[in-house]
Design an enzyme around this catalytic site. Structure first.
Site, PDB file in Angstrom:
ATOM      1  N   SER A  30      44.595  36.804  37.887  1.00  0.00           N
ATOM      2  CA  SER A  30      43.832  37.877  37.259  1.00  0.00           C
ATOM      3  C   SER A  30      44.743  38.617  36.289  1.00  0.00           C
ATOM      4  CB  SER A  30      43.252  38.806  38.334  1.00  0.00           C
ATOM      5  OG  SER A  30      42.442  39.798  37.779  1.00  0.00           O
ATOM      6  N   TYR A  53      37.993  41.130  27.844  1.00  0.00           N
ATOM      7  CA  TYR A  53      38.993  40.496  28.704  1.00  0.00           C
ATOM      8  C   TYR A  53      38.957  41.142  30.089  1.00  0.00           C
ATOM      9  CZ  TYR A  53      43.606  39.012  30.400  1.00  0.00           C
ATOM     10  OH  TYR A  53      44.643  38.499  31.151  1.00  0.00           O
ATOM     11  N   LYS A 104      37.982  39.541  33.847  1.00  0.00           N
ATOM     12  CA  LYS A 104      38.867  39.597  35.014  1.00  0.00           C
ATOM     13  C   LYS A 104      38.221  40.378  36.163  1.00  0.00           C
ATOM     14  CE  LYS A 104      42.222  37.146  33.352  1.00  0.00           C
ATOM     15  NZ  LYS A 104      42.531  35.809  33.921  1.00  0.00           N
TER      16      LYS A 104
END
Length: 282
Positions: A138, A152, A156
């Site tokens: 992660s 982004y 995650k």
């Protein structure tokens, strides 16, 4: 701490950055590695140095059928899988308003669906042996959303929610799950691993401010240190569900958690007042 060697690893994004470091650490421990990447040419030196113990696999993790074929090839070559590292990913930078549908979907196709396809492909093999360890790489971006890395972070966050569910579903089969949350490392995430949106002039001021902050610089760490930490988790009989890598990400994790708890506490009365269980209305 106990170790079981030789083990077999399946590592995505294995040719560079953290993936390369994980691959090198596993090989140094005497394990075998199926190293998957879009471009496996950078793995040629490792394959030559460890004949038979590194299987380079050209793979685009967004191709579900190709993922299943690569996993089957790895099992055919090594006879088993023990450790799976979902490391493939990239960073799409830009303000949320700037993202095209294609750019947004590409971020999730690799960072979320790629990990999902690999997970689905390896689980039958791990369940059959009632053992194994899946590591989901992660990011600090899963602890909080930041300007210009919103998509982004979203990918995650999604990866971590999926991985928490995976941990609960796989536990009965003896399969362990660890979510690895790295801080700053000297990888190519901000070069070849970076995609960027077309800038909108309305955000020029914010971009300048962010550029000023970034210009102050940061001193990142060598990927080998992340690999050492991951090896300790893999060697552990009781690995953590979450593993923070680095002092900076450790401090951010605690600061953001405390901030959330403080906000929840401040709004406790409103939150509790929003619940009053009653029988189902007719």
């Amino acid at each position: 701490m106990t170790t079981t060697a030789p083990r077999t690893w399946f590592v995505t994004g294995a040719s560079r950055g953290l993936g390369r470091a994980f691959t090198e650490a596993a090989l140094a421990a005497g394990d075998g590695v199926a190293g998957a990447a879009r471009d496996v040419a950078p793995l040629a030196d490792l394959a030559a140095a460890h004949p038979g113990r590194l299987l380079p696999l050209t793979l685009d993790v967004t191709d579900r059928a190709a993922v299943r074929a690569a996993v089957d090839e790895a099992v055919d070559h090594f006879g088993r899988l023990d450790v799976v590292v979902n490391n493939a990913g990239f960073l799409a930078m830009g303000m949320l308003e700037e993202f095209t549908e294609e750019e947004a979907r590409a971020q999730f196709d690799t960072n979320v669906f790629g990990a999902l396809w690999v997970t689905q492909a390896v689980l039958p093999h791990l369940r059959a042996r009632r053992s194994g360890h899946i590591l989901q790489i992660s990011s600090i971006g899963a602890l909080a959303g930041f300007a210009m890395t919103g998509l982004y972070s979203a990918s995650k966050f999604a990866l971590e929610g999926m991985s928490e569910a995976l941990a609960a579903e796989a536990a009965d089969f003896g399969v362990k799950v660890t979510i690895v949350e790295p801080g700053g490392y000297w990888t190519d995430l901000y070069t070849t691993g970076l995609a960027a949106t077309e800038p909108m002039p309305e955000y020029a001021g914010l971009r300048e401010e962010l550029a000023r902050r970034f210009a102050e610089g940061s001193v990142d760490s060598l990927p080998a240190l992340a690999a050492e930490a991951v090896m300790k988790a893999v060697d552990s009989d009781d690995p953590p569900l979450r593993l923070l890598l680095g002092s900076m990400v450790y401090d951010v994790a605690f600061a953001t958690s405390r901030q959330k708890m403080d906000t929840w506490a401040a709004w406790e009365e409103v939150s509790r007042a929003a619940e009053d269980p009653v029988p189902q209305p007719c």
